[in-house]
Design an enzyme around this catalytic site. Structure first.
Site, PDB file in Angstrom:
ATOM      1  N   ASP A 131       0.841  -1.204   0.000  1.00  0.00           N
ATOM      2  CA  ASP A 131       0.000   0.000   0.000  1.00  0.00           C
ATOM      3  C   ASP A 131       0.873   1.250   0.000  1.00  0.00           C
ATOM      4  O   ASP A 131       0.668   2.177   0.781  1.00  0.00           O
ATOM      5  CB  ASP A 131      -0.950   0.003   1.215  1.00  0.00           C
ATOM      6  CG  ASP A 131      -2.033   1.063   1.077  1.00  0.00           C
ATOM      7  OD1 ASP A 131      -2.642   1.439   2.095  1.00  0.00           O
ATOM      8  OD2 ASP A 131      -2.243   1.555  -0.056  1.00  0.00           O
ATOM      9  N   LYS A 133       2.168   4.694  -0.871  1.00  0.00           N
ATOM     10  CA  LYS A 133       1.577   5.942  -1.392  1.00  0.00           C
ATOM     11  C   LYS A 133       2.097   7.060  -0.507  1.00  0.00           C
ATOM     12  O   LYS A 133       2.572   6.803   0.610  1.00  0.00           O
ATOM     13  CB  LYS A 133       0.058   5.850  -1.361  1.00  0.00           C
ATOM     14  CG  LYS A 133      -0.509   5.559   0.016  1.00  0.00           C
ATOM     15  CD  LYS A 133      -2.000   5.324  -0.011  1.00  0.00           C
ATOM     16  CE  LYS A 133      -2.511   4.975   1.377  1.00  0.00           C
ATOM     17  NZ  LYS A 133      -3.942   4.673   1.394  1.00  0.00           N
ATOM     18  N   ASN A 136       1.539   7.250   3.184  1.00  0.00           N
ATOM     19  CA  ASN A 136       2.214   6.268   4.050  1.00  0.00           C
ATOM     20  C   ASN A 136       3.708   6.523   4.151  1.00  0.00           C
ATOM     21  O   ASN A 136       4.475   5.625   4.507  1.00  0.00           O
ATOM     22  CB  ASN A 136       1.979   4.851   3.502  1.00  0.00           C
ATOM     23  CG  ASN A 136       0.732   4.215   4.101  1.00  0.00           C
ATOM     24  OD1 ASN A 136       0.288   4.603   5.182  1.00  0.00           O
ATOM     25  ND2 ASN A 136       0.158   3.265   3.390  1.00  0.00           N
TER      26      ASN A 136
END
Ligand SMILES: COc1cccc(Nc2ncc(-c3ccc(C(=O)NCC(=O)Nc4ccccc4)cc3)c(OCC3CCNCC3)n2)c1
Length: 329
Positions: A131, A133, A136
């Site tokens: 995940d 991105k 993050n």
């Protein structure tokens, strides 16, 4: 009911982030005075996803790296789980890109090398992030990046299950093979996400705004991109995962090496085995214990208050602050 354990050791302030299963509050470790991020997970919100949190906590215990947010302590009550984590005062990369519209190739390269370092390390430990991105990726007080996994998506690399597709990956950053529900290799999917992230840094925009465009892998390169940037983006956002560049190849890719002339160092600079004598001394005095028993306690790495105190003291020392605990009344 409130967790006495948490409030015994930490001051808890405002919420600084929330999403999915968790919310994050700003906190302060009373003994060292250091700021922390306290991730609060309500067990009832997780349902049968509770094992995901246990997996995340075990992952965090194994992931000790200069470009990954540290886990300091875990506190579990009957209804909640509290993860005490490293606080990054600079906020996240998403807000940073918005504030600057887009970054220069030079600044992007410094950041991208740190992201490659973190991802090479995560993969070397047998995990895939899934995940990746800008939301993050956080900015610490030295303007260095720290990778987080806010949404409990990081998994052991081998995972081929489709269930991850549902809970993981933000649409714009998800690799085509996931969109099409095909079996996928986590590390290859991470490289695609890194390509989308690189595009976001250099362009201040996203290459794809719908699933069809992702599966076709077609996007427009803004006119300001250098030929080297265009080539690297193309090598990372290859629809066929087998034609995609690997993280290993990124370590000494010509674009990554430009102006730095050295490959990305991805080994951890934070070995959990090494015990710092100054921190042990300060803790032994404060706990009225011998240095030997204090060392033995720290070496158990229980991620309890002892682990938190040791790691936060070490962080103070590494930032040139006095290795001192504030004696409690
Ligand atoms: C302007 O000032 C500001 C403004 C805003 C925030 C801050 N600071 C600040 N520091 C620390 C955090 C944090 C650290 C770790 C984790 C975590 O979930 N770790 C678990 C983890 O990383 N697993 C893992 C990592 C790698 C591989 C495998 C597993 C979660 C949150 C934070 O959060 C709130 C942010 C989150 C991003 N969107 C915005 C809110 N925020 C500062």
């Amino acid at each position: 009911f409130r967790a006495e354990e948490l409030y015994k050791y930490y001051k808890v302030y405002e919420t600084i982030g929330s999403g999915g299963f968790a919310k994050v509050k700003l906190g302060r470790h009373i003994l060292t005075g250091e700021k922390v991020a306290i991730k609060i997970i309500n067990k009832k919100d997780l349902g049968d996803d509770l094992p995901l949190v246990k997996l995340e906590i075990e992952a965090m215990k194994n992931l000790s790296h200069q470009h990954i947010c540290r886990l300091y302590q875990v506190i579990e009550t009957s209804t909640q789980i509290f993860m005490v984590l490293e606080h990054c005062p600079g906020g996240d990369l998403f807000d940073y890109i918005i504030a600057k519209a887009r970054l220069s190739e030079e600044e992007t390269r410094v950041f991208f090398r740190q992201i490659v370092s973190a991802m090479a390390y995560v993969h070397s430990q047998g995990y895939a992030h899934r995940d990746l991105k800008p939301e993050n990726i956080l900015i610490d007080e030295d303007h260095n990046l720290k990778l987080i996994d806010f949404g409990l998506c990081a998994k052991p690399k081998g995972g081929l299950g489709y269930e991850l597709m549902t809970c993981c990956g933000s649409p714009a950053y998800v690799a085509p093979e996931l969109i099409q529900g095909r079996a996928y290799i986590g590390s290859e999917a991470d490289v695609w996400s890194m390509g989308v992230l690189l595009f976001a840094l250099l362009c201040g925009d996203l290459p794809f705004d719908d699933d069809l465009k992702i599966t076709r892998g077609k996007y427009d390169n803004p006119h300001w991109l250098s030929p080297g940037s265009v080539l690297l983006l193309n090598q990372m956002m290859q629809v066929d995962p087998k034609r995609r560049v690997t993280v290993k190849q990124l370590l000494d890719h010509p674009w990554v090496m430009k102006d730095h002339n050295s490959p990305v160092e991805w080994d951890s600079r934070q070995l959990l085995g090494h015990i710092d004598e100054d921190c042990i001394t300060e803790m032994a005095v404060n706990m009225k214990r011998s240095r030997e028993s204090t060392t033995a306690l720290v070496r158990e790495w229980r991620f309890d208050h002892t682990t938190a105190t040791y790691l936060l003291l070490l962080s103070k020392k590494q930032r040139g602050k006095p290795v001192r605990l504030c004696p409690q009344p």
